[in-house]
Write a protein that holds these residues in place. Structure first.
Motif, PDB file in Angstrom:
ATOM      1  N   ASP A 164       0.812  -1.209   0.000  1.00  0.00           N
ATOM      2  CA  ASP A 164       0.000   0.000   0.000  1.00  0.00           C
ATOM      3  C   ASP A 164       0.850   1.265   0.000  1.00  0.00           C
ATOM      4  OD1 ASP A 164       0.903  -0.575   2.536  1.00  0.00           O
ATOM      5  OD2 ASP A 164      -0.946  -0.019   3.551  1.00  0.00           O
ATOM      6  N   GLY A 165       2.038   1.209   0.608  1.00  0.00           N
ATOM      7  CA  GLY A 165       2.878   2.380   0.650  1.00  0.00           C
ATOM      8  C   GLY A 165       3.964   2.275   1.700  1.00  0.00           C
ATOM      9  N   ILE A 166       4.546   3.420   2.037  1.00  0.00           N
ATOM     10  CA  ILE A 166       5.705   3.488   2.921  1.00  0.00           C
ATOM     11  C   ILE A 166       5.312   4.133   4.244  1.00  0.00           C
ATOM     12  CG2 ILE A 166       8.006   4.497   3.221  1.00  0.00           C
ATOM     13  CD1 ILE A 166       8.145   4.546   0.082  1.00  0.00           C
ATOM     14  N   ASP A 167       5.581   3.427   5.336  1.00  0.00           N
ATOM     15  CA  ASP A 167       5.411   3.972   6.677  1.00  0.00           C
ATOM     16  C   ASP A 167       6.780   4.394   7.200  1.00  0.00           C
ATOM     17  OD1 ASP A 167       2.712   3.306   6.623  1.00  0.00           O
ATOM     18  OD2 ASP A 167       3.005   1.398   7.641  1.00  0.00           O
ATOM     19  N   ALA A 168       6.903   5.630   7.627  1.00  0.00           N
ATOM     20  CA  ALA A 168       8.160   6.119   8.201  1.00  0.00           C
ATOM     21  C   ALA A 168       7.881   6.741   9.564  1.00  0.00           C
ATOM     22  CB  ALA A 168       8.819   7.146   7.285  1.00  0.00           C
ATOM     23  N   VAL A 169       8.716   6.416  10.545  1.00  0.00           N
ATOM     24  CA  VAL A 169       8.521   6.947  11.892  1.00  0.00           C
ATOM     25  C   VAL A 169       9.837   7.505  12.430  1.00  0.00           C
ATOM     26  CG1 VAL A 169       6.707   5.243  12.352  1.00  0.00           C
ATOM     27  CG2 VAL A 169       9.039   4.790  13.138  1.00  0.00           C
ATOM     28  N   LEU A 170       9.700   8.495  13.291  1.00  0.00           N
ATOM     29  CA  LEU A 170      10.833   9.056  14.029  1.00  0.00           C
ATOM     30  C   LEU A 170      10.693   8.611  15.477  1.00  0.00           C
ATOM     31  CD1 LEU A 170      13.302  11.017  13.888  1.00  0.00           C
ATOM     32  CD2 LEU A 170      11.725  12.817  14.645  1.00  0.00           C
ATOM     33  N   PRO A 182       8.846   3.547  28.314  1.00  0.00           N
ATOM     34  CA  PRO A 182       9.160   2.887  27.043  1.00  0.00           C
ATOM     35  C   PRO A 182       9.608   3.879  25.985  1.00  0.00           C
ATOM     36  CG  PRO A 182       6.792   3.152  27.280  1.00  0.00           C
ATOM     37  CD  PRO A 182       7.391   3.616  28.574  1.00  0.00           C
ATOM     38  N   PRO A 183      10.135   3.384  24.873  1.00  0.00           N
ATOM     39  CA  PRO A 183      10.572   4.276  23.792  1.00  0.00           C
ATOM     40  C   PRO A 183       9.424   5.142  23.292  1.00  0.00           C
ATOM     41  CG  PRO A 183      11.324   2.022  23.418  1.00  0.00           C
ATOM     42  CD  PRO A 183      10.361   1.962  24.554  1.00  0.00           C
ATOM     43  N   SER A 184       9.780   6.292  22.713  1.00  0.00           N
ATOM     44  CA  SER A 184       8.768   7.242  22.251  1.00  0.00           C
ATOM     45  C   SER A 184       8.676   7.256  20.731  1.00  0.00           C
ATOM     46  CB  SER A 184       9.115   8.655  22.732  1.00  0.00           C
ATOM     47  OG  SER A 184       9.130   8.719  24.143  1.00  0.00           O
ATOM     48  N   LEU A 185       7.455   7.190  20.225  1.00  0.00           N
ATOM     49  CA  LEU A 185       7.177   7.372  18.806  1.00  0.00           C
ATOM     50  C   LEU A 185       6.817   8.848  18.619  1.00  0.00           C
ATOM     51  CD1 LEU A 185       6.773   6.060  16.027  1.00  0.00           C
ATOM     52  CD2 LEU A 185       4.415   5.554  16.695  1.00  0.00           C
ATOM     53  N   LEU A 186       7.725   9.605  17.993  1.00  0.00           N
ATOM     54  CA  LEU A 186       7.606  11.061  17.982  1.00  0.00           C
ATOM     55  C   LEU A 186       6.789  11.600  16.817  1.00  0.00           C
ATOM     56  CD1 LEU A 186      11.307  11.931  18.867  1.00  0.00           C
ATOM     57  CD2 LEU A 186       9.353  11.770  20.426  1.00  0.00           C
ATOM     58  N   HIS A 187       6.969  11.005  15.644  1.00  0.00           N
ATOM     59  CA  HIS A 187       6.302  11.543  14.463  1.00  0.00           C
ATOM     60  C   HIS A 187       6.204  10.450  13.407  1.00  0.00           C
ATOM     61  CE1 HIS A 187       4.638  14.901  12.310  1.00  0.00           C
ATOM     62  NE2 HIS A 187       5.473  14.753  11.293  1.00  0.00           N
ATOM     63  N   GLU A 237       5.037  -1.553  13.305  1.00  0.00           N
ATOM     64  CA  GLU A 237       6.096  -2.297  12.619  1.00  0.00           C
ATOM     65  C   GLU A 237       7.233  -1.378  12.180  1.00  0.00           C
ATOM     66  OE1 GLU A 237       6.289  -6.301   9.911  1.00  0.00           O
ATOM     67  OE2 GLU A 237       4.599  -4.943   9.638  1.00  0.00           O
ATOM     68  N   ALA A 238       6.922  -0.198  11.677  1.00  0.00           N
ATOM     69  CA  ALA A 238       7.981   0.751  11.329  1.00  0.00           C
ATOM     70  C   ALA A 238       8.771   1.155  12.571  1.00  0.00           C
ATOM     71  CB  ALA A 238       7.379   1.978  10.653  1.00  0.00           C
ATOM     72  N   PHE A 239       8.064   1.334  13.674  1.00  0.00           N
ATOM     73  CA  PHE A 239       8.693   1.633  14.968  1.00  0.00           C
ATOM     74  C   PHE A 239       9.699   0.540  15.320  1.00  0.00           C
ATOM     75  CE2 PHE A 239       7.317   2.966  19.584  1.00  0.00           C
ATOM     76  CZ  PHE A 239       8.559   3.528  19.793  1.00  0.00           C
ATOM     77  N   ALA A 240       9.326  -0.707  15.070  1.00  0.00           N
ATOM     78  CA  ALA A 240      10.208  -1.835  15.381  1.00  0.00           C
ATOM     79  C   ALA A 240      11.496  -1.783  14.569  1.00  0.00           C
ATOM     80  CB  ALA A 240       9.479  -3.151  15.126  1.00  0.00           C
ATOM     81  N   PHE A 241      11.427  -1.333  13.318  1.00  0.00           N
ATOM     82  CA  PHE A 241      12.645  -1.307  12.508  1.00  0.00           C
ATOM     83  C   PHE A 241      13.558  -0.151  12.884  1.00  0.00           C
ATOM     84  CE2 PHE A 241      10.419  -4.516  10.190  1.00  0.00           C
ATOM     85  CZ  PHE A 241      11.449  -5.382   9.832  1.00  0.00           C
ATOM     86  N   ALA A 242      13.020   0.884  13.484  1.00  0.00           N
ATOM     87  CA  ALA A 242      13.888   1.903  14.082  1.00  0.00           C
ATOM     88  C   ALA A 242      14.675   1.285  15.234  1.00  0.00           C
ATOM     89  CB  ALA A 242      13.049   3.088  14.567  1.00  0.00           C
ATOM     90  N   TRP A 243      13.988   0.478  16.050  1.00  0.00           N
ATOM     91  CA  TRP A 243      14.645  -0.191  17.176  1.00  0.00           C
ATOM     92  C   TRP A 243      15.670  -1.214  16.697  1.00  0.00           C
ATOM     93  CZ3 TRP A 243      14.467  -5.395  18.797  1.00  0.00           C
ATOM     94  CH2 TRP A 243      15.030  -5.640  20.061  1.00  0.00           C
TER      95      TRP A 243
END
Length: 368
Positions: free
Chosen positions: A18-24, A31-36, A331-337
């Protein structure tokens, strides 16, 4: 740069296409913070080109390389939009964890490979940020399935010392993570999520997905078809196991259709296939689980969630949103980790989940 306080980016483009999910993300908090977050949809032409690479065809090496370059440019566009939206400069980011776009996943013995398209070197050049990519290959080289990779991150976010929880990711493929109070973690792919439903919906309605499962809800389950689909060997395999479009695709579905079925009835049956695959896996392998938390695009399908609650009655079934972690971005959050683990030199794989010979450092670093 302080590795403990700088930002990380996670990029995920899954089997739903469907597309690209990107997270900061910021891992200086517990716990870790999902900022944007930032979402960049795929257009139909790109989706079609990617689907074509899920099967053998003419000049596929060249086509794959060109698509890897195109994806790198789109990932870079997503990174730019993400950073601009939060007011962060590229030099403030330690690394990007980029999963890439899976076009082949064949971890079984005798084949043992997985392909996620991207050109990480080009992504570094376009963003100026270190990139971590190719997260699955090392686990497969060590005899594992290379998937699912996110249970270790689920453990950090959702483990409870008193309650047995199961985290259910319903993306293109569905997978489970079992989090026992004693710290034991298990997980595996359990069947299709959205990918066949989305493909069938696009073919017959022109829409990329069945919003809230409304179209499926208008049809009736075809018991004989459901029984045939559930007869696939994958469902009876014991974990560890993983799967993808090589197994679950429209050609596989069509091999069981007579052509007389009403499209809405087929959609209702496909929705039930996803529900049954998840519910049977939970009841078979994690019967003592008291709480089920959903994430991924399928968690927004109201009809699917309602059917899951019926199939798993007596258990709490909610979204990961309850913990302040948006189900769409987990899931995008997980790949940052996962990228952070590589930068810090800490193994992130779980052999009990993938079946690998031991814990491994997952991902290759392309320095900025």
């Amino acid at each position: 740069m302080d590795l403990k306080t700088a930002y990380y980016i996670g990029i995920m483009s899954g089997t739903s296409l469907d597309g690209i999910d990107a997270v900061l993300a910021d891992f200086n908090s517990s716990p870790p913070s999902l900022l944007h977050t930032f979402y960049l949809p795929y257009d139909g032409e790109l989706r079609s080109r990617l689907l074509d690479l899920n099967r053998s065809g003419n000049d596929e090496l060249h086509r794959a390389a060109m698509l890897g370059n195109e994806l790198a440019r789109r990932y870079a566009e997503a990174v730019t939009g993400l950073l601009h939206g939060y007011g962060v400069k590229p030099q403030e980011v330690i690394a990007i964890g980029c999963h890439g776009q899976t076009v082949r996943h064949c971890p079984e013995s005798g084949r043992g490979y997985t392909i996620q398209l991207c050109n990480p070197a080009l992504l570094v050049e376009l963003t100026g940020i270190t990139v971590v990519a190719d997260f699955r290959s090392r686990d497969i080289a060590a005899g594992g399935q290379g998937a699912p990779l996110v249970p270790a991150f689920h453990q950090i976010l959702f483990k409870d010392s008193q309650v047995h929880r199961v985290i259910t990711n319903i993306g293109g493929i569905s997978n489970l993570t079992s989090l026992m109070p004693n710290g034991e973690v298990a997980g595996f792919d359990c069947g299709p999520g959205n990918l066949i439903m989305d493909a069938w919906c696009l073919r017959h309605t022109g829409k990329p997905y069945d919003e809230n499962g409304a179209w499926a809800d208008s049809g009736k389950i075809i018991p004989e078809l459901l029984e045939k689909l559930l007869g696939l060997q994958f469902f009876s395999l014991s974990p560890p196991k993983s799967t993808g479009r090589e197994v679950f695709n429209l050609a596989w579905l069509e091999s069981y259709l007579s052509g007389d079925e009403k499209p809405a009835d087929v959609q209702a049956t496909l929705l039930q296939l996803t529900v049954t695959g998840i519910a049977q896996a939970v009841l078979t392998y994690f019967p003592d689980a008291a709480e089920i938390y959903l994430c991924g695009g399928g968690a927004r399908n109201a009809a699917l969630v309602a059917q899951l609650r019926m199939a798993l009655s007596g258990r709490k079934v909610e979204l990961t949103d309850r913990f302040g972690v948006d189900a769409d971005w987990l899931e995008a959050f997980a790949f940052a980790w996962l990228a952070r683990q590589v930068i810090l030199g800490v193994p992130s794989s779980l052999p009990a989940v993938t079946g690998a010979r031991g814990a491994r450092l997952l991902g290759a670093i392309y320095p900025g």
